[in-house]
Design a protein around this motif. Structure first.
Motif, PDB file in Angstrom:
ATOM      1  N   TYR A   1     -40.904   5.525  14.999  1.00  0.00           N
ATOM      2  CA  TYR A   1     -40.736   5.890  13.488  1.00  0.00           C
ATOM      3  C   TYR A   1     -41.761   5.177  12.845  1.00  0.00           C
ATOM      4  O   TYR A   1     -42.280   5.522  11.799  1.00  0.00           O
ATOM      5  CB  TYR A   1     -39.089   5.391  12.984  1.00  0.00           C
ATOM      6  N   GLY A   2     -41.897   3.863  12.978  1.00  0.00           N
ATOM      7  CA  GLY A   2     -42.974   2.920  12.397  1.00  0.00           C
ATOM      8  C   GLY A   2     -44.061   3.423  12.450  1.00  0.00           C
ATOM      9  O   GLY A   2     -45.142   3.480  11.595  1.00  0.00           O
ATOM     10  N   ARG A   3     -44.615   3.789  13.832  1.00  0.00           N
ATOM     11  CA  ARG A   3     -45.926   4.232  13.869  1.00  0.00           C
ATOM     12  C   ARG A   3     -46.042   5.729  13.100  1.00  0.00           C
ATOM     13  O   ARG A   3     -47.357   5.645  12.574  1.00  0.00           O
ATOM     14  CB  ARG A   3     -46.044   4.645  15.626  1.00  0.00           C
ATOM     15  N   MET A   4     -45.244   6.413  13.117  1.00  0.00           N
ATOM     16  CA  MET A   4     -45.454   7.812  12.359  1.00  0.00           C
ATOM     17  C   MET A   4     -45.451   7.653  10.917  1.00  0.00           C
ATOM     18  O   MET A   4     -46.108   8.249  10.041  1.00  0.00           O
ATOM     19  CB  MET A   4     -44.323   8.804  12.783  1.00  0.00           C
ATOM     20  N   VAL A   5     -44.558   6.544  10.486  1.00  0.00           N
ATOM     21  CA  VAL A   5     -44.947   6.314   9.017  1.00  0.00           C
ATOM     22  C   VAL A   5     -46.057   5.530   8.641  1.00  0.00           C
ATOM     23  O   VAL A   5     -46.728   6.128   7.579  1.00  0.00           O
ATOM     24  CB  VAL A   5     -43.663   5.255   8.557  1.00  0.00           C
ATOM     25  N   GLY A   6     -46.596   4.897   9.529  1.00  0.00           N
ATOM     26  CA  GLY A   6     -48.002   4.411   9.310  1.00  0.00           C
ATOM     27  C   GLY A   6     -49.132   5.556   9.200  1.00  0.00           C
ATOM     28  O   GLY A   6     -50.059   5.483   8.673  1.00  0.00           O
ATOM     29  N   GLU A   7     -48.857   6.511   9.887  1.00  0.00           N
ATOM     30  CA  GLU A   7     -49.703   7.541  10.079  1.00  0.00           C
ATOM     31  C   GLU A   7     -49.363   8.589   9.022  1.00  0.00           C
ATOM     32  O   GLU A   7     -50.178   9.489   8.672  1.00  0.00           O
ATOM     33  CB  GLU A   7     -49.644   8.262  11.271  1.00  0.00           C
ATOM     34  N   GLY A   8     -48.546   8.368   8.006  1.00  0.00           N
ATOM     35  CA  GLY A   8     -48.079   9.364   6.815  1.00  0.00           C
ATOM     36  C   GLY A   8     -47.413  10.422   7.273  1.00  0.00           C
ATOM     37  O   GLY A   8     -47.291  11.297   6.171  1.00  0.00           O
ATOM     38  N   GLU A   9     -46.906  10.551   8.486  1.00  0.00           N
ATOM     39  CA  GLU A   9     -46.401  11.868   8.578  1.00  0.00           C
ATOM     40  C   GLU A   9     -44.826  11.805   8.571  1.00  0.00           C
ATOM     41  O   GLU A   9     -44.224  12.730   8.309  1.00  0.00           O
ATOM     42  CB  GLU A   9     -46.521  12.129  10.100  1.00  0.00           C
ATOM     43  N   TRP A  10     -43.930  10.786   8.466  1.00  0.00           N
ATOM     44  CA  TRP A  10     -42.613  10.770   8.515  1.00  0.00           C
ATOM     45  C   TRP A  10     -42.448   9.701   7.114  1.00  0.00           C
ATOM     46  O   TRP A  10     -43.402   8.732   6.832  1.00  0.00           O
ATOM     47  CB  TRP A  10     -41.785  10.071   9.541  1.00  0.00           C
ATOM     48  N   ARG A  11     -41.489   9.828   6.319  1.00  0.00           N
ATOM     49  CA  ARG A  11     -41.137   9.034   5.256  1.00  0.00           C
ATOM     50  C   ARG A  11     -39.793   8.486   5.232  1.00  0.00           C
ATOM     51  O   ARG A  11     -39.485   7.412   4.488  1.00  0.00           O
ATOM     52  CB  ARG A  11     -41.411   9.886   3.885  1.00  0.00           C
ATOM     53  N   ASP A  12     -38.829   9.236   5.788  1.00  0.00           N
ATOM     54  CA  ASP A  12     -37.266   8.681   5.838  1.00  0.00           C
ATOM     55  C   ASP A  12     -36.462   8.952   6.932  1.00  0.00           C
ATOM     56  O   ASP A  12     -37.146  10.009   7.855  1.00  0.00           O
ATOM     57  CB  ASP A  12     -36.740   9.485   4.422  1.00  0.00           C
ATOM     58  N   TYR A  13     -35.508   8.452   7.095  1.00  0.00           N
ATOM     59  CA  TYR A  13     -34.678   8.612   8.468  1.00  0.00           C
ATOM     60  C   TYR A  13     -33.244   8.544   7.850  1.00  0.00           C
ATOM     61  O   TYR A  13     -32.758   8.050   6.930  1.00  0.00           O
ATOM     62  CB  TYR A  13     -34.943   7.684   9.316  1.00  0.00           C
ATOM     63  N   ALA A  14     -32.328   9.041   8.896  1.00  0.00           N
ATOM     64  CA  ALA A  14     -30.799   9.023   8.577  1.00  0.00           C
ATOM     65  C   ALA A  14     -30.267   8.565   9.988  1.00  0.00           C
ATOM     66  O   ALA A  14     -30.843   9.406  10.868  1.00  0.00           O
ATOM     67  CB  ALA A  14     -30.371  10.251   7.884  1.00  0.00           C
ATOM     68  N   ILE A  15     -29.270   8.077  10.055  1.00  0.00           N
ATOM     69  CA  ILE A  15     -28.593   7.748  11.325  1.00  0.00           C
ATOM     70  C   ILE A  15     -27.201   8.292  11.212  1.00  0.00           C
ATOM     71  O   ILE A  15     -26.396   7.847  10.194  1.00  0.00           O
ATOM     72  CB  ILE A  15     -28.652   6.229  11.727  1.00  0.00           C
ATOM     73  N   ASP A  16     -26.536   9.030  12.347  1.00  0.00           N
ATOM     74  CA  ASP A  16     -25.311   9.573  11.940  1.00  0.00           C
ATOM     75  C   ASP A  16     -24.600   9.299  13.555  1.00  0.00           C
ATOM     76  O   ASP A  16     -25.180   9.556  14.487  1.00  0.00           O
ATOM     77  CB  ASP A  16     -25.195  10.983  11.944  1.00  0.00           C
ATOM     78  N   HIS A  17     -23.337   8.516  13.400  1.00  0.00           N
ATOM     79  CA  HIS A  17     -22.739   8.219  14.533  1.00  0.00           C
ATOM     80  C   HIS A  17     -21.447   9.238  14.513  1.00  0.00           C
ATOM     81  O   HIS A  17     -20.606   8.860  13.826  1.00  0.00           O
ATOM     82  CB  HIS A  17     -22.229   6.700  14.651  1.00  0.00           C
ATOM     83  N   LEU A  18     -21.385  10.065  15.473  1.00  0.00           N
ATOM     84  CA  LEU A  18     -20.416  11.265  15.409  1.00  0.00           C
ATOM     85  C   LEU A  18     -19.486  10.942  16.574  1.00  0.00           C
ATOM     86  O   LEU A  18     -19.791  10.048  17.187  1.00  0.00           O
ATOM     87  CB  LEU A  18     -20.991  12.498  15.358  1.00  0.00           C
ATOM     88  N   LYS A  19     -18.546  11.771  16.527  1.00  0.00           N
ATOM     89  CA  LYS A  19     -17.467  11.350  17.786  1.00  0.00           C
ATOM     90  C   LYS A  19     -18.190  11.899  19.367  1.00  0.00           C
ATOM     91  O   LYS A  19     -17.936  11.463  20.001  1.00  0.00           O
ATOM     92  CB  LYS A  19     -15.969  12.414  17.662  1.00  0.00           C
ATOM     93  N   GLU A  20     -18.950  12.939  19.010  1.00  0.00           N
ATOM     94  CA  GLU A  20     -19.588  13.506  20.318  1.00  0.00           C
ATOM     95  C   GLU A  20     -21.015  13.243  20.660  1.00  0.00           C
ATOM     96  O   GLU A  20     -21.409  12.904  21.747  1.00  0.00           O
ATOM     97  CB  GLU A  20     -19.543  15.025  20.090  1.00  0.00           C
ATOM     98  N   LYS A  21     -21.665  12.665  19.457  1.00  0.00           N
ATOM     99  CA  LYS A  21     -23.354  12.289  19.778  1.00  0.00           C
ATOM    100  C   LYS A  21     -23.569  11.382  18.460  1.00  0.00           C
ATOM    101  O   LYS A  21     -22.943  11.389  17.461  1.00  0.00           O
ATOM    102  CB  LYS A  21     -23.946  13.323  19.959  1.00  0.00           C
ATOM    103  N   ALA A  22     -24.484  10.769  18.640  1.00  0.00           N
ATOM    104  CA  ALA A  22     -25.372  10.039  18.001  1.00  0.00           C
ATOM    105  C   ALA A  22     -26.641  10.653  17.419  1.00  0.00           C
ATOM    106  O   ALA A  22     -27.125  10.985  18.505  1.00  0.00           O
ATOM    107  CB  ALA A  22     -25.589   8.701  18.209  1.00  0.00           C
TER     108      ALA A  22
END
Length: 132
Positions: free
Chosen positions: A51-72
């Motif tokens: 994520y940090g590498r892609m932010v540095g390249e300007g491709e990504w800007r934000d993220y979200a983390i979801d912890h569900l019962k079946e998957k993360a």
């Protein structure tokens, strides 16, 4: 006081006459409301490094983390108000089959799946180009 005699030394019974059982409260709560699936520290380190590498390249800007019962799910966004560009998912139920980790594109296609997170994250590695 009750009309029933005290039965010392015998286990308690339920209303239908079966012997009552002792249940661990913590096990009971986990069986009724299981803990969500989470990313472990080393898994999160690998994801955040990409994520940090892609932010540095300007491709990504934000993220979200979801912890569900079946998957993360770790979702990556170009802008915070849009649909995620990619989702990095951990589904332990698939660990013995195709692998617990997968990268899913914005259109819902699975781009890469496997047992090792670092191998799955190689989908984000850029191919080297010959410059003359």
């Amino acid at each position: 006081m009750t009309d029933e005699p005290d039965l010392q030394g015998q286990p308690p019974h339920t209303q239908d006459g079966r012997p009552a059982s002792i249940v661990d409260l913590q096990e009971y709560r986990q069986s009724r409301d299981p803990l969500p699936v989470t990313f472990h520290r080393r898994e999160l380190d690998a994801i955040l490094w990409i994520y940090g590498r892609m932010v540095g390249e300007g491709e990504w800007r934000d993220y979200a983390i979801d912890h569900l019962k079946e998957k993360a799910v770790f979702s990556v966004f170009k802008r915070s108000g849009e649909y995620p560009l990619y989702r990095i998912e951990k589904n332990p139920k698939l660990a013995s089959k195709q692998g617990a980790f997968s990268v899913v594109g914005a259109d819902g296609r699975i781009l890469k799946r496997g047992h090792e997170l670092k191998q799955v994250l190689k989908v984000f590695d850029k191919a080297l180009k010959l410059v003359e």
